[in-house]
Design an enzyme around this catalytic site. Structure first.
Site, PDB file in Angstrom:
ATOM      1  N   GLY A 206       0.820  -1.218   0.000  1.00 40.86           N
ATOM      2  CA  GLY A 206       0.000   0.000   0.000  1.00 40.86           C
ATOM      3  C   GLY A 206       0.849   1.260   0.000  1.00 40.86           C
ATOM      4  O   GLY A 206       2.060   1.213  -0.200  1.00 40.86           O
ATOM      5  N   GLY A 230       7.473  -6.778  -6.927  1.00 42.97           N
ATOM      6  CA  GLY A 230       6.722  -7.689  -7.785  1.00 42.97           C
ATOM      7  C   GLY A 230       5.813  -6.981  -8.770  1.00 42.97           C
ATOM      8  O   GLY A 230       6.051  -5.811  -9.128  1.00 42.97           O
ATOM      9  N   ASP A 262       6.765 -15.905  -5.906  1.00 43.94           N
ATOM     10  CA  ASP A 262       5.689 -16.597  -6.631  1.00 43.94           C
ATOM     11  C   ASP A 262       6.038 -16.857  -8.095  1.00 43.94           C
ATOM     12  O   ASP A 262       5.381 -17.659  -8.754  1.00 43.94           O
ATOM     13  CB  ASP A 262       4.396 -15.765  -6.584  1.00 43.94           C
ATOM     14  CG  ASP A 262       3.747 -15.788  -5.214  1.00 43.94           C
ATOM     15  OD1 ASP A 262       4.301 -16.425  -4.312  1.00 43.94           O
ATOM     16  OD2 ASP A 262       2.687 -15.142  -5.052  1.00 43.94           O
TER      17      ASP A 262
HETATM   18  N1  LIG Z   1      -1.801  -1.050  -9.718  1.00 41.87           N
HETATM   19  C1  LIG Z   1      -0.905  -0.435  -8.960  1.00 41.87           C
HETATM   20  N2  LIG Z   1      -0.498   0.825  -9.251  1.00 41.87           N
HETATM   21  C2  LIG Z   1       0.411   1.460  -8.482  1.00 41.87           C
HETATM   22  N3  LIG Z   1       0.987   0.899  -7.394  1.00 41.87           N
HETATM   23  C3  LIG Z   1       0.634  -0.336  -7.042  1.00 41.87           C
HETATM   24  C4  LIG Z   1      -0.323  -1.076  -7.803  1.00 41.87           C
HETATM   25  N4  LIG Z   1      -0.466  -2.296  -7.222  1.00 41.87           N
HETATM   26  C5  LIG Z   1       0.351  -2.299  -6.149  1.00 41.87           C
HETATM   27  N5  LIG Z   1       1.017  -1.140  -6.041  1.00 41.87           N
HETATM   28  C6  LIG Z   1       1.973  -0.767  -4.986  1.00 41.87           C
HETATM   29  O1  LIG Z   1       3.153  -1.564  -5.114  1.00 41.87           O
HETATM   30  C7  LIG Z   1       3.648  -1.932  -3.825  1.00 41.87           C
HETATM   31  C8  LIG Z   1       3.816  -3.417  -3.740  1.00 41.87           C
HETATM   32  O2  LIG Z   1       2.666  -4.098  -4.228  1.00 41.87           O
HETATM   33  P1  LIG Z   1       2.270  -5.554  -3.728  1.00 41.87           P
HETATM   34  O3  LIG Z   1       1.179  -6.042  -4.591  1.00 41.87           O
HETATM   35  O4  LIG Z   1       2.032  -5.525  -2.260  1.00 41.87           O
HETATM   36  O5  LIG Z   1       3.590  -6.409  -3.894  1.00 41.87           O
HETATM   37  P2  LIG Z   1       4.386  -6.883  -5.177  1.00 41.87           P
HETATM   38  O6  LIG Z   1       4.912  -5.691  -5.850  1.00 41.87           O
HETATM   39  O7  LIG Z   1       5.441  -7.712  -4.625  1.00 41.87           O
HETATM   40  O8  LIG Z   1       3.413  -7.624  -6.035  1.00 41.87           O
HETATM   41  C9  LIG Z   1       2.655  -1.395  -2.807  1.00 41.87           C
HETATM   42  O9  LIG Z   1       3.188  -0.228  -2.229  1.00 41.87           O
HETATM   43  C10 LIG Z   1       1.411  -1.102  -3.623  1.00 41.87           C
HETATM   44  O10 LIG Z   1       0.668  -0.031  -3.103  1.00 41.87           O
HETATM   45  O1  LIG Z   2       1.445 -11.905   4.264  1.00 47.63           O
HETATM   46  P1  LIG Z   2       1.984 -11.043   3.200  1.00 47.63           P
HETATM   47  O2  LIG Z   2       3.253 -10.373   3.557  1.00 47.63           O
HETATM   48  O3  LIG Z   2       0.978 -10.086   2.676  1.00 47.63           O
HETATM   49  O4  LIG Z   2       2.442 -11.960   2.010  1.00 47.63           O
HETATM   50  C1  LIG Z   2       1.756 -13.041   1.498  1.00 47.63           C
HETATM   51  C2  LIG Z   2       2.000 -13.165   0.011  1.00 47.63           C
HETATM   52  O5  LIG Z   2       3.260 -12.740  -0.387  1.00 47.63           O
HETATM   53  C3  LIG Z   2       3.802 -13.612  -1.382  1.00 47.63           C
HETATM   54  O6  LIG Z   2       4.935 -14.193  -0.816  1.00 47.63           O
HETATM   55  C4  LIG Z   2       4.163 -12.912  -2.656  1.00 47.63           C
HETATM   56  O7  LIG Z   2       4.056 -11.575  -2.516  1.00 47.63           O
HETATM   57  P2  LIG Z   2       4.470 -10.508  -3.587  1.00 47.63           P
HETATM   58  O8  LIG Z   2       3.313 -10.309  -4.526  1.00 47.63           O
HETATM   59  O9  LIG Z   2       4.765  -9.316  -2.775  1.00 47.63           O
HETATM   60  O10 LIG Z   2       5.688 -11.019  -4.270  1.00 47.63           O
HETATM   61  C5  LIG Z   2       2.704 -14.596  -1.675  1.00 47.63           C
HETATM   62  O11 LIG Z   2       3.213 -15.834  -1.983  1.00 47.63           O
HETATM   63  C6  LIG Z   2       1.874 -14.543  -0.452  1.00 47.63           C
HETATM   64  O12 LIG Z   2       0.539 -14.807  -0.737  1.00 47.63           O
HETATM   65 MG   LIG Z   3       2.484  -9.522  -6.349  1.00 52.29          MG
END
Ligand SMILES: Nc1ncnc2c1ncn2[C@@H]1O[C@H](COP(=O)(O)OP(=O)(O)O)[C@@H](O)[C@H]1O
Ligand SMILES: O=P(O)(O)OC[C@H]1O[C@](O)(COP(=O)(O)O)[C@@H](O)[C@@H]1O
Ligand SMILES: [Mg+2]
EC number: 2.7.1.11
Length: 541
Positions: A206, A230, A262
């Protein structure tokens, strides 16, 4: 949908800046630079959102933005790497500027050459002088083995290869840009961090406020930002690039380094940390196997991470050979009746006296939702919070055998959750992280921006953000890899012939150079898109 700007170039199309910027631009959707921003320079010309270049035989270069697309007057300098003692042994300091990496390497005689990405590596000219660089590094999203290695190698690589001494660590993920402190990173301060799990910078979900992040980048004078995360993070990086470089015209290299255990990031070969996570998962599977083998009708259930993609479960299963059944989100299964999971568990226990089930956390979510009513919840990043398939599965198996007097089972549930991602990266991930960091640095120093760096078919490439974020990488259950798993476990595939037909891999859409008005339409309509001879194919056009 945004209209892509098309750049048509001759073959070979990938040439080093500034020559590449002679390419013909046909259309643009570029917003003007912010006038009020103190550090912002007015972008002298509109720059393309997508840079596509055609070549013969259906060749398409999906190029990444370059700072001179926005700021054509930007100065360049000879790359200091050519005077570096360590690199003096290297026959060719620099990658051939025409080198591109093919997205598809299995082709037929008649296939179009298809999409290519710009090859990563050092260029002859750089667009930053070492003393001018103010780099920043941020880590976002869930933990992943190797985060510290990438941080270390970015700091050391910038320093050792290019003499950059100003590197800021942004603490606590995206929100750290505006709500947390920064830390100065030096080769000395990061030495040894690669031996630790987690991220020394901290991370979060977030809090992605593009405007505030852009303000922070601008106020701090950051001109290279390395964003490790990610799929969500890469989407955030794309909007930061749009705001900082495209809208405000700030000469900042915005570079994404893809991270996730993942392995759900599209286009790239695999994400760092995945290898380590699969290795760590072996310990949980082995424990489940030992427990199951030692009990009467022992059942070991192991839940592994994998929100939407079952790669960890699939690879851990294949590596272990102790697994009797692997359940992943991509392959729906059912519990009751003929060919169902419960029937299989019973049969395997009668045959072997024990069994191990590996389940990816995202598997069976529809089944749980049907049997219990939960409102969907989401984490701070907007990711759906999953229902616990492991506990649910154990409950179902126990209930089934309770109804069978004379068939006692002993079930042990192992949920290693964070243990597989909180460990330090293994040797192979460490090497991989080092190469990623170096490729990222070379790209930024060469003036590229708005890209993710990663290996594609074994060669590191610069990939435009939109390619990385448009879809997730998933296990394709009609590929041979999933068949190998089914073959090794001898589990039912839970699918009918029709299901398999319907589950075929989506045909990758090759980029279409959009039709534009006027003379250009003719050229773009008739493949090959560019034969290198027409006026529109000239690099000088
Ligand atoms: N569609 C999006 N646009 C802009 N920022 C995003 C979007 N989705 C996620 N983020 C931001 O990217 C960061 C990481 O996203 P998250 O989904 O938690 O992990 P990951 O990047 O590992 O998939 C967070 O700070 C989140 O608010
Ligand atoms: O409990 P958290 O920190 O939200 O993470 C859980 C999730 O993070 C992961 O490790 C992968 O997360 P990302 O999308 O940030 O790479 C998933 O496998 C799992 O569902
Ligand atoms: Mg992700």
């Amino acid at each position: 949908m945004e209209t892509a700007t098309v750049v048509v170039a001759p073959v070979p199309v990938a040439i080093a800046p500034p020559a590449q910027h002679k390419l013909l631009e046909l259309k643009s959707s570029f917003a003007p630079a912010a006038k009020s921003a103190p550090q912002a320079r007015k972008a002298a010309k509109p720059a393309p959102k997508k840079k596509l270049a055609g070549g013969s035989g259906g060749y398409v270069l999906e190029d990444v933005p370059h700072l001179t697309d926005y700021l054509p007057e930007l100065k360049s300098y000879p790359n200091p790497l050519q005077d570096h003692p360590a690199y003096s042994v290297v026959k060719q300091y620099f990658v051939n500027p025409d080198d591109t990496v093919a997205k598809k390497i299995v082709v037929h005689k008649g296939s179009a050459r298809g999409t290519h990405f710009r090859r990563a590596g050092p260029r002859q000219r750089v667009y930053f002088q070492p003393g001018e660089v103010r780099a920043a590094i941020v880590t976002c999203g869930g933990l992943c083995p190797g985060l510290n290695t990438v941080i270390r190698e970015l700091v050391c690589g910038l320093h050792d290869m290019y003499g950059v001494t100003s590197v800021l660590g942004i603490e606590g993920g995206y929100k750290g840009f505006y709500a947390r402190n920064t830390v100065d990173l030096t080769p000395r301060s990061v030495n040894g961090i690669h031996k630790r799990g987690g991220t020394v910078l901290g991370t979060s979900r977030g809090g992605q406020d593009t405007g505030k992040i852009a303000d922070s980048i601008q106020d701090r004078g950051i001109n290279q930002v390395y964003i490790i995360g990610g799929d969500g993070t890469q989407k955030g990086a794309a909007s930061i690039h749009d705001e900082v470089v495209r809208r405000r015209g700030i000469p900042c290299a915005v570079v994404g380094v893809p991270k996730t255990i993942d392995n759900d990031i599209a286009v790239i070969d695999r994400s760092f940390g995945f290898d380590t996570a699969v290795e760590e998962a072996q310990r949980a599977i082995s424990a489940a196997h030992v427990e199951a083998e030692s009990a009467e009708n022992g059942v070991g259930v192991v839940k592994l991470m994998g929100r939407n993609s079952g790669f960890i479960a699939m690879h851990a299963t294949l590596a272990s050979r102790d697994v009797d059944c692997c359940l992943i989100p991509e392959s729906p299964f059912y519990m009751e009746g003929n060919g169902g999971l419960l029937e299989f568990v019973e049969r395997r226990l009668r045959e072997n006296g024990h069994m191990v089930i590996v389940v990816a956390e995202g598997a069976g979510q529809d089944l749980i939702a049907k049997s219990m009513h939960f409102a969907d919840t989401h984490d701070a990043s907007g990711n759906k919070v999953l229902l616990d398939v492991g506990l649910w599965l154990c409950q179902k198996i126990k209930e089934h055998f309770k109804r069978k007097p004379g068939f006692p089972i002993t079930l042990k549930y192992i949920d290693p959750t964070y243990m597989i991602r909180a460990v330090p990266s293994n040797a192979s991930d460490n090497v991989y992280c080092t190469l990623l960091a170096h490729s990222a640095i070379h790209g930024a120093m060469a003036g590229y921006t708005g890209f993710t760096v990663a290996p594609v078919n074994g060669r590191h490439a610069y990939i435009p953000f939109y390619r990385i974020t448009e879809k997730q990488n998933k296990v394709v259950i009609t590929d041979r890899m999933w068949a190998r798993v089914l073959c090794s476990t001898n589990q039912p595939c839970f699918l009918t012939h029709e299901d398999v037909e319907g589950a075929g891999q989506e045909e990758e859409e090759e980029p279409q150079l959009p039709l534009v008005e006027g003379d250009n339409a003719l050229l773009l309509r008739s493949p090959p898109m560019c034969n290198g001879n027409g006026p529109l194919c000239s690099g000088a056009a």
